[in-house]
Design a protein around this motif. Structure first.
Motif, PDB file in Angstrom:
ATOM      1  N   LYS A  39       0.798  -1.222   0.000  1.00 41.54           N
ATOM      2  CA  LYS A  39       0.000   0.000   0.000  1.00 41.54           C
ATOM      3  C   LYS A  39       0.833   1.276   0.000  1.00 41.54           C
ATOM      4  O   LYS A  39       0.308   2.350  -0.292  1.00 41.54           O
ATOM      5  CB  LYS A  39      -0.937   0.006   1.203  1.00 41.54           C
ATOM      6  CG  LYS A  39      -1.974  -1.115   1.158  1.00 41.54           C
ATOM      7  CD  LYS A  39      -2.921  -1.048   2.344  1.00 41.54           C
ATOM      8  CE  LYS A  39      -3.978  -2.152   2.254  1.00 41.54           C
ATOM      9  NZ  LYS A  39      -4.907  -2.127   3.416  1.00 41.54           N
ATOM     10  N   GLY A  40       2.119   1.179   0.339  1.00 38.60           N
ATOM     11  CA  GLY A  40       2.923   2.387   0.400  1.00 38.60           C
ATOM     12  C   GLY A  40       4.404   2.084   0.436  1.00 38.60           C
ATOM     13  O   GLY A  40       4.826   0.950   0.675  1.00 38.60           O
ATOM     14  N   LEU A  41       5.190   3.126   0.190  1.00 34.41           N
ATOM     15  CA  LEU A  41       6.641   3.053   0.368  1.00 34.41           C
ATOM     16  C   LEU A  41       7.154   4.424   0.757  1.00 34.41           C
ATOM     17  O   LEU A  41       6.568   5.454   0.426  1.00 34.41           O
ATOM     18  CB  LEU A  41       7.343   2.524  -0.885  1.00 34.41           C
ATOM     19  CG  LEU A  41       7.215   3.241  -2.225  1.00 34.41           C
ATOM     20  CD1 LEU A  41       8.087   4.501  -2.301  1.00 34.41           C
ATOM     21  CD2 LEU A  41       7.578   2.306  -3.364  1.00 34.41           C
ATOM     22  N   CYS A  42       8.242   4.422   1.486  1.00 38.07           N
ATOM     23  CA  CYS A  42       8.926   5.662   1.836  1.00 38.07           C
ATOM     24  C   CYS A  42      10.026   5.909   0.813  1.00 38.07           C
ATOM     25  O   CYS A  42      10.832   5.015   0.538  1.00 38.07           O
ATOM     26  CB  CYS A  42       9.516   5.592   3.234  1.00 38.07           C
ATOM     27  SG  CYS A  42       8.291   5.458   4.545  1.00 38.07           S
ATOM     28  N   LEU A  43      10.017   7.098   0.256  1.00 40.29           N
ATOM     29  CA  LEU A  43      11.044   7.510  -0.700  1.00 40.29           C
ATOM     30  C   LEU A  43      12.179   8.108   0.118  1.00 40.29           C
ATOM     31  O   LEU A  43      12.083   9.236   0.607  1.00 40.29           O
ATOM     32  CB  LEU A  43      10.462   8.519  -1.672  1.00 40.29           C
ATOM     33  CG  LEU A  43      11.393   9.087  -2.733  1.00 40.29           C
ATOM     34  CD1 LEU A  43      11.996   7.990  -3.598  1.00 40.29           C
ATOM     35  CD2 LEU A  43      10.661  10.104  -3.591  1.00 40.29           C
ATOM     36  N   THR A  44      13.255   7.352   0.281  1.00 45.70           N
ATOM     37  CA  THR A  44      14.336   7.734   1.210  1.00 45.70           C
ATOM     38  C   THR A  44      15.672   7.746   0.468  1.00 45.70           C
ATOM     39  O   THR A  44      16.518   6.874   0.678  1.00 45.70           O
ATOM     40  CB  THR A  44      14.378   6.779   2.415  1.00 45.70           C
ATOM     41  OG1 THR A  44      14.427   5.415   1.939  1.00 45.70           O
ATOM     42  CG2 THR A  44      13.150   6.948   3.290  1.00 45.70           C
ATOM     43  N   GLU A  45      15.837   8.739  -0.383  1.00 44.11           N
ATOM     44  CA  GLU A  45      17.075   8.842  -1.155  1.00 44.11           C
ATOM     45  C   GLU A  45      18.274   9.062  -0.240  1.00 44.11           C
ATOM     46  O   GLU A  45      18.162   9.639   0.835  1.00 44.11           O
ATOM     47  CB  GLU A  45      16.993  10.008  -2.140  1.00 44.11           C
ATOM     48  CG  GLU A  45      15.798   9.999  -3.067  1.00 44.11           C
ATOM     49  CD  GLU A  45      15.799   8.871  -4.101  1.00 44.11           C
ATOM     50  OE1 GLU A  45      16.666   7.973  -4.036  1.00 44.11           O
ATOM     51  OE2 GLU A  45      14.920   8.900  -4.976  1.00 44.11           O
ATOM     52  N   HIS A  46      19.435   8.621  -0.726  1.00 38.99           N
ATOM     53  CA  HIS A  46      20.667   8.969  -0.041  1.00 38.99           C
ATOM     54  C   HIS A  46      20.891  10.473  -0.145  1.00 38.99           C
ATOM     55  O   HIS A  46      20.655  11.084  -1.186  1.00 38.99           O
ATOM     56  CB  HIS A  46      21.853   8.236  -0.667  1.00 38.99           C
ATOM     57  CG  HIS A  46      21.950   6.806  -0.262  1.00 38.99           C
ATOM     58  ND1 HIS A  46      22.216   6.423   1.031  1.00 38.99           N
ATOM     59  CD2 HIS A  46      21.816   5.657  -0.973  1.00 38.99           C
ATOM     60  CE1 HIS A  46      22.248   5.112   1.101  1.00 38.99           C
ATOM     61  NE2 HIS A  46      21.994   4.610  -0.093  1.00 38.99           N
ATOM     62  N   ALA A  47      21.360  11.042   0.937  1.00 37.66           N
ATOM     63  CA  ALA A  47      21.626  12.478   1.010  1.00 37.66           C
ATOM     64  C   ALA A  47      23.033  12.779   0.472  1.00 37.66           C
ATOM     65  O   ALA A  47      23.802  11.864   0.163  1.00 37.66           O
ATOM     66  CB  ALA A  47      21.444  12.936   2.452  1.00 37.66           C
ATOM     67  N   PRO A  48      23.410  14.072   0.357  1.00 34.78           N
ATOM     68  CA  PRO A  48      24.617  14.434  -0.397  1.00 34.78           C
ATOM     69  C   PRO A  48      25.940  13.988   0.198  1.00 34.78           C
ATOM     70  O   PRO A  48      26.950  13.966  -0.512  1.00 34.78           O
ATOM     71  CB  PRO A  48      24.537  15.965  -0.467  1.00 34.78           C
ATOM     72  CG  PRO A  48      23.654  16.358   0.659  1.00 34.78           C
ATOM     73  CD  PRO A  48      22.659  15.267   0.768  1.00 34.78           C
TER      74      PRO A  48
END
Length: 248
Positions: A39-48
């Protein structure tokens, strides 16, 4: 139903091509989640701080995204890097404020003082006090040793979550399985809430957490402590988060 037969309805740790070293787009990840019945996902990109990672302002850009993609609720987040033992993150507070879910992680290849167990533990404790941080990522990693009992107790004190990362069952994070088992048992002993996450870097990994779910079965981990097993319990945590930040 046994945990090994279940897929969490929300994957709390996923990456897209914006992380610089992942291979799928957000739409591809959402299609994979939909096909798994999630039903969902967290969009958790790597930071800089991670080479090739997204810029620090990426939480601002995420506001342009729809709430749902391919029928999957997209929770706007980030995986912030813990940069040092002075508790610095590579996402400033002005952008952390825009996130719905924030992971903070130490990545061993970019943390030269990783062998200092006491300092690692103290840093995790201080990061858990950051009101915008929701969860510590893959703290079971044996290459970054820490005192699990102290971290679990602080997470409970702060009302925060701890991550059980499926990559700790694979060759991606070699040698982690014994450490992961100790971490799980410590969370169980203290009744600490967790999220079971794929740490997906390709769309076929989204929601693909069978190995760690089987391990949780083996260790008789209480399902009610897995916050993202059901979307409603994950969103209940997010309401707690809103209340916490409102009282900041």
């Amino acid at each position: 139903m046994q945990l090994r037969e279940m897929t969490p309805e929300v994957d709390t740790h996923t990456h897209t091509i914006l992380s610089g070293h992942a291979w799928s787009t957000l739409r591809e990840n959402c299609c994979a989640a939909r096909d798994r019945g999630m039903k969902g996902l967290c969009l958790t990109e790597h930071a800089p701080g991670m080479e090739g990672g997204a810029p620090s302002f990426i939480p601002h850009s995420q506001r342009m995204l729809p709430r749902e993609v391919e029928g999957i609720r997209v929770y706007r987040g980030i995986e912030a890097n813990i940069l040092d033992h002075q508790n610095h993150l590579d996402i400033p507070e002005e952008y952390l404020k825009l996130c719905e879910f924030v992971i903070a992680s130490i990545h061993s290849h970019m943390f030269p003082e990783k062998a200092d167990r006491a300092a690692n533990t103290a840093t995790y404790v201080e990061i858990l006090k950051n009101p915008y941080v929701d969860i510590i990522g893959h703290a079971d990693d044996p290459s970054v040793p820490c005192d699990f009992e102290i971290i679990v107790q602080e997470a409970r004190r702060q009302g925060k979550l701890l991550e059980l990362n499926n990559n700790s069952t694979t060759a991606h994070r070699p040698g982690s399985l014994p450490s992961l088992k100790r971490y799980i048992l410590c969370c169980k002993a203290y009744g600490q809430r967790v999220c079971v996450a794929s740490d997906a870097h390709f769309d076929t990994m989204v929601g693909n957490v069978g190995p760690i779910m089987a391990l949780l079965d083996e260790l008789e981990f209480p399902p009610q402590l897995i916050v993202n097993l059901r979307q409603e319990t994950f969103e209940a945590y997010l309401r707690e988060r809103e209340d916490r930040l409102a009282g900041k």
